[in-house]
Design an enzyme around this catalytic site. Structure first.
Site, short mmCIF file in Angstrom:
data_model
loop_
_atom_site.label_atom_id
_atom_site.label_comp_id
_atom_site.label_asym_id
_atom_site.label_seq_id
_atom_site.Cartn_x
_atom_site.Cartn_y
_atom_site.Cartn_z
N ASP A 23 25.86 39.57 38.90
CA ASP A 23 25.55 40.95 39.25
C ASP A 23 26.83 41.64 39.74
O ASP A 23 27.93 41.08 39.63
CB ASP A 23 24.44 41.01 40.30
N ALA A 24 26.72 42.82 40.30
CA ALA A 24 27.89 43.58 40.75
C ALA A 24 28.66 42.86 41.86
O ALA A 24 29.85 43.09 42.03
CB ALA A 24 27.46 44.97 41.23
#
Length: 146
Positions: A23-24
């Site tokens: 994810d980020a």
């Protein structure tokens, strides 16, 4: 040629964590652990000469996940090198149960338990073919499974 190696009754498959897996925050997205476990199960079968593509084409049967559960302990991160440890724990007439540990070094990050059913492509359960059953019985030893 298959990836991975067998150590005792455990098949060990390496997985590198890429950007697309995260994810980020550069932490592996939870559902991807199931993808990693699936890849390891496929290579586990391939290690023993069981090719799912041939089962589909020749016998019109497949192994389908019937139940899966995961216990998430710690996250994997971008660039980590993990190993998926796969062990067959139970053999039924038309199903098998496996336990998988996704590890970074000696540390278990995620534990996965999965029940896989042998099915005909029409969707009905099928007995596991005898040639495959023999391989699994040998793996479990004489006192396990059915």
């Amino acid at each position: 040629m298959t990836q991975g190696r067998l150590e005792g009754s455990t098949f060990i498959f390496p997985i590198r964590i890429y950007y697309e897996d995260t994810d980020a925050g550069e932490i592996v997205y939870y559902a991807n652990y199931f993808k990693f476990a699936e890849r390891a199960r496929t290579e586990f079968l391939r290690h023993f000469g069981i090719k799912q593509s041939e089962l589909l084409e020749n016998d019109r049967i497949a192994f389908a996940v019937r139940k899966a559960e995961a216990d998430y302990r710690k996250p994997a991160r971008l660039d980590d090198l993990l190993e998926v440890h796969t062990e067959l724990v139970k053999l039924g007439g038309a199903s098998l149960e496996m336990e998988q540990q996704l590890k970074r070094g000696e540390e278990t990050l995620v534990s996965v338990k999965v029940r896989v059913a042998c099915i005909h492509l029409e969707g009905r359960p099928m007995p596991i073919p005898q040639n495959i059953r023999k391989i699994f019985k040998e793996m479990l030893g004489e006192n396990h499974g059915s």
